[in-house]
Design an enzyme around this catalytic site. Sequence first.
Site, PDB file in Angstrom:
ATOM      1  N   LYS A 137     -74.883  18.929  -4.606  1.00 16.81           N
ATOM      2  CA  LYS A 137     -74.718  20.205  -3.896  1.00 16.81           C
ATOM      3  C   LYS A 137     -74.289  21.352  -4.825  1.00 16.81           C
ATOM      4  O   LYS A 137     -74.560  22.511  -4.526  1.00 16.81           O
ATOM      5  CB  LYS A 137     -73.728  20.052  -2.738  1.00 16.81           C
ATOM      6  CG  LYS A 137     -74.300  19.205  -1.593  1.00 16.81           C
ATOM      7  CD  LYS A 137     -73.395  19.183  -0.387  1.00 16.81           C
ATOM      8  CE  LYS A 137     -73.957  18.248   0.673  1.00 16.81           C
ATOM      9  NZ  LYS A 137     -73.159  18.225   1.899  1.00 16.81           N
TER      10      LYS A 137
ATOM     11  N   ASP B 118     -74.118  23.139   6.451  1.00 21.13           N
ATOM     12  CA  ASP B 118     -73.115  22.159   6.901  1.00 21.13           C
ATOM     13  C   ASP B 118     -72.089  22.785   7.866  1.00 21.13           C
ATOM     14  O   ASP B 118     -71.763  22.201   8.905  1.00 21.13           O
ATOM     15  CB  ASP B 118     -72.356  21.572   5.700  1.00 21.13           C
ATOM     16  CG  ASP B 118     -73.160  20.497   4.979  1.00 21.13           C
ATOM     17  OD1 ASP B 118     -74.037  19.869   5.612  1.00 21.13           O
ATOM     18  OD2 ASP B 118     -72.914  20.280   3.776  1.00 21.13           O
TER      19      ASP B 118
ATOM     20  N   GLY C 139     -61.985  19.943  -0.139  1.00 17.74           N
ATOM     21  CA  GLY C 139     -63.096  19.641  -1.035  1.00 17.74           C
ATOM     22  C   GLY C 139     -64.352  20.379  -0.598  1.00 17.74           C
ATOM     23  O   GLY C 139     -64.286  21.369   0.151  1.00 17.74           O
ATOM     24  N   GLY C 140     -65.504  19.894  -1.038  1.00 18.12           N
ATOM     25  CA  GLY C 140     -66.773  20.567  -0.776  1.00 18.12           C
ATOM     26  C   GLY C 140     -67.051  20.755   0.706  1.00 18.12           C
ATOM     27  O   GLY C 140     -67.454  21.838   1.134  1.00 18.12           O
TER      28      GLY C 140
ATOM     29  N   GLY D 270     -68.817  12.568  12.842  1.00 22.78           N
ATOM     30  CA  GLY D 270     -69.623  13.555  12.124  1.00 22.78           C
ATOM     31  C   GLY D 270     -71.120  13.462  12.365  1.00 22.78           C
ATOM     32  O   GLY D 270     -71.894  14.189  11.723  1.00 22.78           O
TER      33      GLY D 270
HETATM   34  P1  NDP Z   1     -64.844  15.938  -1.911  1.00 23.02           P
HETATM   35  O1  NDP Z   1     -64.761  14.830  -2.876  1.00 23.02           O
HETATM   36  O2  NDP Z   1     -65.364  17.272  -2.339  1.00 23.02           O
HETATM   37  O3  NDP Z   1     -63.359  16.229  -1.318  1.00 23.02           O
HETATM   38  C1  NDP Z   1     -62.548  15.165  -0.914  1.00 23.02           C
HETATM   39  C2  NDP Z   1     -61.351  15.685  -0.122  1.00 23.02           C
HETATM   40  O4  NDP Z   1     -60.690  14.562   0.464  1.00 23.02           O
HETATM   41  C3  NDP Z   1     -60.306  16.414  -0.962  1.00 23.02           C
HETATM   42  O5  NDP Z   1     -59.693  17.411  -0.174  1.00 23.02           O
HETATM   43  C4  NDP Z   1     -59.328  15.285  -1.303  1.00 23.02           C
HETATM   44  O6  NDP Z   1     -58.028  15.743  -1.586  1.00 23.02           O
HETATM   45  C5  NDP Z   1     -59.334  14.524   0.003  1.00 23.02           C
HETATM   46  N1  NDP Z   1     -58.944  13.120  -0.117  1.00 23.02           N
HETATM   47  C6  NDP Z   1     -59.612  12.123  -0.740  1.00 23.02           C
HETATM   48  N2  NDP Z   1     -58.971  10.949  -0.570  1.00 23.02           N
HETATM   49  C7  NDP Z   1     -57.869  11.215   0.182  1.00 23.02           C
HETATM   50  C8  NDP Z   1     -56.805  10.410   0.684  1.00 23.02           C
HETATM   51  N3  NDP Z   1     -56.755   9.093   0.448  1.00 23.02           N
HETATM   52  N4  NDP Z   1     -55.846  11.005   1.428  1.00 23.02           N
HETATM   53  C9  NDP Z   1     -55.886  12.327   1.664  1.00 23.02           C
HETATM   54  N5  NDP Z   1     -56.867  13.154   1.222  1.00 23.02           N
HETATM   55  C10 NDP Z   1     -57.840  12.596   0.472  1.00 23.02           C
HETATM   56  O7  NDP Z   1     -65.664  15.350  -0.666  1.00 23.02           O
HETATM   57  P2  NDP Z   1     -66.527  16.172   0.410  1.00 23.02           P
HETATM   58  O8  NDP Z   1     -65.718  17.345   0.810  1.00 23.02           O
HETATM   59  O9  NDP Z   1     -67.899  16.398  -0.105  1.00 23.02           O
HETATM   60  O10 NDP Z   1     -66.690  15.142   1.616  1.00 23.02           O
HETATM   61  C11 NDP Z   1     -65.620  14.858   2.527  1.00 23.02           C
HETATM   62  C12 NDP Z   1     -66.126  14.024   3.715  1.00 23.02           C
HETATM   63  O11 NDP Z   1     -67.015  14.766   4.537  1.00 23.02           O
HETATM   64  C13 NDP Z   1     -66.928  12.775   3.302  1.00 23.02           C
HETATM   65  O12 NDP Z   1     -66.459  11.692   4.102  1.00 23.02           O
HETATM   66  C14 NDP Z   1     -68.359  13.101   3.642  1.00 23.02           C
HETATM   67  O13 NDP Z   1     -69.096  11.949   3.958  1.00 23.02           O
HETATM   68  C15 NDP Z   1     -68.168  14.000   4.862  1.00 23.02           C
HETATM   69  N6  NDP Z   1     -69.310  14.919   5.100  1.00 23.02           N
HETATM   70  C16 NDP Z   1     -69.993  14.790   6.287  1.00 23.02           C
HETATM   71  C17 NDP Z   1     -71.063  15.636   6.576  1.00 23.02           C
HETATM   72  C18 NDP Z   1     -71.797  15.477   7.874  1.00 23.02           C
HETATM   73  O14 NDP Z   1     -72.876  16.055   8.036  1.00 23.02           O
HETATM   74  N7  NDP Z   1     -71.276  14.764   8.843  1.00 23.02           N
HETATM   75  C19 NDP Z   1     -71.503  16.682   5.637  1.00 23.02           C
HETATM   76  C20 NDP Z   1     -70.690  16.755   4.430  1.00 23.02           C
HETATM   77  C21 NDP Z   1     -69.652  15.877   4.190  1.00 23.02           C
HETATM   78  P3  NDP Z   1     -57.611  16.208  -3.089  1.00 23.02           P
HETATM   79  O15 NDP Z   1     -58.104  17.615  -3.262  1.00 23.02           O
HETATM   80  O16 NDP Z   1     -56.122  16.113  -3.075  1.00 23.02           O
HETATM   81  O17 NDP Z   1     -58.256  15.221  -4.016  1.00 23.02           O
END
Ligand code: NDP
Length: 272
Positions: free
Chosen positions: A65, A101, A128-129, A239
């Site tokens: 992305k 999204d 995150g993203g 989702g």
């Molecule tokens: P990123 O890797 O960009 O971001 C991950 C985020 O999750 C960060 O904020 C991170 O915090 C946090 N995180 C990770 N592990 C933990 C934990 N154990 N406890 C607390 N916070 C945690 O991922 P994305 O943003 O791309 O994706 C996030 C989710 O969204 C995924 O599950 C993905 O499958 C889903 N998604 C679903 C879509 C849909 O159409 N339904 C579309 C896009 C995404 P930190 O910054 O502290 O590391």
Amino acid sequence: MDRYCVFGNPIAHSKSPEIHAAFAAQTGQELTYEKRLAPVDGFAAAVQAFIAEGGLGANVTVPFKLDAVKVAQALTIRARAAGAVNTLHFTEDGIVGDNTDGAGLVADIVGNAGVPITGKRVLLLGAGGAARGVVLPILEHRPAQLVIANRTVATAEALAEQFAALGGEGVVSACGYGDIEGAFDIVINATSASLSAELPPVSPSVFAPGALALDMMYGASPTVFLQFAGQHGARLRDGLGMLVEQAAEAFSLWRGVHPATAGVLQSLRAKL
Ligand code: NDP
């Protein structure tokens, strides 16, 4: 035949071809939509190859992305705000990058779940993203409050700062999980914690009576976050609706017709 595809790595699991085939059948559009596995370091070349084969547009999923932002020659406002592209449109004027999204998430909350965002208190878990992509579309609905909570607080603060002026006085704020104050009408889990069956450490008091809890992840059984939210009285939503709605937004961008989503969502859900 007009050609579209989804790029990812891995890509075998993608439901996008099935969703777009259903949209095409429903709207009488003649097109093909395939999965394309791009090499991790070869996204731009894979896009150019698809364009050379006559491709008209593509969806982009993990991990491309951000690469897609660079490939695009123009970005829509929402793609620029998200800093990520999930939809490419190959036009006569060049490659346009969009991000559907966030609009998909909002369409699912407001349209499918029937929960208005306007005037509501919204808690967004994660920065995150996926979280970045939904902030602008949420703010367009004028919530009373949007709190962004993240494990790494600085990331949430940067995101809140980016959108502070747009949200209006005091509407957007950021904090760590332990500092969340009050109860929320809509709680969105945009972390990837569910992938490893972990729960963002939020208090049960974040769920206002009748709150909607939405996890961006989907699967055959409820995530630990949805189980937790359900134990504390929230209405639950995974989702899958967001997935179908973001696809509908992309389809509409490419084809100029917005497909109906309810039947497609229902049939995908039956196959989970
Ligand atoms: P990123 O890797 O960009 O971001 C991950 C985020 O999750 C960060 O904020 C991170 O915090 C946090 N995180 C990770 N592990 C933990 C934990 N154990 N406890 C607390 N916070 C945690 O991922 P994305 O943003 O791309 O994706 C996030 C989710 O969204 C995924 O599950 C993905 O499958 C889903 N998604 C679903 C879509 C849909 O159409 N339904 C579309 C896009 C995404 P930190 O910054 O502290 O590391």
